[in-house]
Design an enzyme around this catalytic site. Structure first.
Site, mmCIF file in Angstrom:
data_model
loop_
_atom_site.group_PDB
_atom_site.id
_atom_site.type_symbol
_atom_site.label_atom_id
_atom_site.label_comp_id
_atom_site.label_asym_id
_atom_site.label_seq_id
_atom_site.Cartn_x
_atom_site.Cartn_y
_atom_site.Cartn_z
ATOM 1 N N ASN A 10 0.860 -1.195 0.000
ATOM 2 C CA ASN A 10 0.000 0.000 0.000
ATOM 3 C C ASN A 10 0.893 1.240 0.000
ATOM 4 O O ASN A 10 1.441 1.605 1.031
ATOM 5 C CB ASN A 10 -0.914 -0.017 1.228
ATOM 6 C CG ASN A 10 -1.791 1.229 1.306
ATOM 7 O OD1 ASN A 10 -1.809 2.053 0.392
ATOM 8 N ND2 ASN A 10 -2.514 1.357 2.409
ATOM 9 N N LYS A 12 0.091 4.237 -0.229
ATOM 10 C CA LYS A 12 -0.580 5.370 0.396
ATOM 11 C C LYS A 12 -0.348 6.624 -0.467
ATOM 12 O O LYS A 12 -0.230 6.521 -1.695
ATOM 13 C CB LYS A 12 -0.121 5.528 1.847
ATOM 14 C CG LYS A 12 -0.381 4.246 2.657
ATOM 15 C CD LYS A 12 -0.140 4.408 4.138
ATOM 16 C CE LYS A 12 -0.365 3.094 4.869
ATOM 17 N NZ LYS A 12 -0.200 3.220 6.334
ATOM 18 N N HIS A 94 -9.569 1.014 4.816
ATOM 19 C CA HIS A 94 -8.282 1.174 5.504
ATOM 20 C C HIS A 94 -8.479 2.047 6.737
ATOM 21 O O HIS A 94 -9.293 2.973 6.748
ATOM 22 C CB HIS A 94 -7.245 1.789 4.568
ATOM 23 C CG HIS A 94 -5.873 1.752 5.138
ATOM 24 N ND1 HIS A 94 -5.418 2.694 6.044
ATOM 25 C CD2 HIS A 94 -4.875 0.870 4.965
ATOM 26 C CE1 HIS A 94 -4.180 2.391 6.377
ATOM 27 N NE2 HIS A 94 -3.833 1.286 5.752
ATOM 28 N N GLU A 96 -6.901 4.443 7.847
ATOM 29 C CA GLU A 96 -6.772 5.880 7.594
ATOM 30 C C GLU A 96 -8.049 6.460 6.976
ATOM 31 O O GLU A 96 -8.411 7.617 7.249
ATOM 32 C CB GLU A 96 -5.541 6.142 6.723
ATOM 33 C CG GLU A 96 -4.248 5.953 7.505
ATOM 34 C CD GLU A 96 -3.086 5.343 6.728
ATOM 35 O OE1 GLU A 96 -2.124 4.894 7.361
ATOM 36 O OE2 GLU A 96 -3.162 5.306 5.486
ATOM 37 N N GLU A 165 -5.261 -5.076 10.333
ATOM 38 C CA GLU A 165 -4.222 -4.062 10.537
ATOM 39 C C GLU A 165 -4.504 -3.335 11.847
ATOM 40 O O GLU A 165 -5.282 -2.365 11.878
ATOM 41 C CB GLU A 165 -4.246 -3.050 9.395
ATOM 42 C CG GLU A 165 -3.911 -3.641 8.033
ATOM 43 C CD GLU A 165 -3.435 -2.577 7.066
ATOM 44 O OE1 GLU A 165 -4.138 -1.586 6.828
ATOM 45 O OE2 GLU A 165 -2.312 -2.729 6.554
ATOM 46 N N GLY A 171 2.429 2.313 10.803
ATOM 47 C CA GLY A 171 3.298 3.484 10.714
ATOM 48 C C GLY A 171 4.028 3.821 11.993
ATOM 49 O O GLY A 171 4.661 4.868 12.107
ATOM 50 N N SER A 211 3.495 -2.151 10.243
ATOM 51 C CA SER A 211 4.959 -2.084 10.425
ATOM 52 C C SER A 211 5.677 -3.369 10.039
ATOM 53 O O SER A 211 6.673 -3.755 10.666
ATOM 54 C CB SER A 211 5.299 -1.688 11.864
ATOM 55 O OG SER A 211 4.834 -0.379 12.125
HETATM 56 O O1 13P Z 1 -1.359 0.639 6.697
HETATM 57 C C1 13P Z 1 -0.592 -0.240 6.362
HETATM 58 C C2 13P Z 1 -0.800 -0.974 5.084
HETATM 59 O O2 13P Z 1 -2.080 -0.719 4.542
HETATM 60 C C3 13P Z 1 0.626 -0.569 7.158
HETATM 61 O O3 13P Z 1 1.520 0.528 7.080
HETATM 62 P P1 13P Z 1 3.012 0.332 7.658
HETATM 63 O O4 13P Z 1 3.544 -0.943 7.036
HETATM 64 O O5 13P Z 1 3.733 1.571 7.188
HETATM 65 O O6 13P Z 1 2.848 0.223 9.147
#
Ligand code: 13P
Length: 248
Positions: A10, A12, A94, A96, A165, A171, A211
């Site tokens: 992803n 982002k 997601h 976010e 997740e 993150g 992560s």
């Molecule tokens: O949100 C994520 C994947 O969709 C995970 O992000 P990270 O791997 O940066 O923690």
């Protein structure tokens, strides 16, 4: 027949054409385990470009979409448009989208339903916050989020990958331990067996996201109910190849 390991990257809201070329060249160089399904989640504006340069063996996903084919929804994209540029996946729900943009379970479900009926495959994201975990509500939350998706998915579970997740691991550099992730995946699979069907539970792939790095992927991948990863930050780096190959 076992569940095919599936690793999503992803991106982002990251990347420009130069960085995208580097990432795709890294994927082309690989070598990528041919027994692993790879899907990259690309910012909408670059979907057509990435589709034009990436090997067909790699799936391309949008990171979000709206819940109808077209109309007065300024700024949104539809599953029809995603398919029109050759992408065949979409990431939905997601954390976010849920925490920053206020998407609730019912909206995520409407998006999942429309994406599936439009012929897209879906990576559907669920996961608890640190506050919810510390309150002992992890299962309550992920079961609630998954329950909302059941009518939207209907008989299309073969076109869905679930991504667990934990928000507190996204993150932050705080990867869930393999046992923490395995416990939730196993519990979710058990919930699916009881509330959907044993066949769906046995066959649906559940990715872990939060992560994941080249250093943590192998131990996570060794757990029986972890069927892949949804990777954020590390998907922009060469170590993403190591994460794809974590089951080797
Ligand atoms: O949100 C994520 C994947 O969709 C995970 O992000 P990270 O791997 O940066 O923690």
């Amino acid at each position: 027949m076992g569940r095919k390991f599936v690793v999503g990257g992803n991106w982002k809201m990251n990347g420009d054409k130069n960085q995208i070329n580097e990432i795709v060249n890294n994927l082309k160089k690989g070598p990528l385990d041919p027994n692993v399904e790879v899907v990259i989640g690309v910012p909408a504006i670059y979907l057509a470009y990435v589709k034009s340069i990436v090997p067909d063996t790699i799936g391309v996903a949008a990171q979000n979409c709206w819940k109808v084919p077209k109309g007065a929804f300024t700024g949104e994209i539809s599953p029809a448009m995603i398919k029109d540029v050759g992408a065949d996946w979409v990431i939905l729900g997601h954390s976010e989208r849920r925490t920053i943009f206020g998407e609730k379970d019912d909206l995520v479900a409407e998006k999942v339903a429309h994406a599936l009926e439009s012929g897209l495959k879906v990576i559907a994201c669920i996961g608890e916050t640190l506050e919810e975990r510390e309150a002992g509500k992890t299962e309550e939350v992920v079961f609630r989020q998954t329950k909302a998706l059941v009518p939207a998915i209907g008989s299309n579970w073969d076109k869905v990958v679930l991504a667990y997740e934990p928000v507190w691991a996204i993150g932050t550099g705080k990867t869930a331990t393999p046992q923490q992730a395995q416990d939730v995946h196993a519990s979710l699979r058990n919930w699916l067996s009881t509330n959907v069907s044993p066949e769906v539970a046995a066959n649906v792939r559940i990715q872990y996201g939060g992560s994941v790095t080249g250093a943590t992927a192998k131990e996570l991948a060794a757990r029986p109910d972890i069927d892949g990863f949804l990777v954020g930050g590390a998907s922009l780096k060469p170590e993403f190849v190591d994460i794809v190959n974590a089951t080797q």
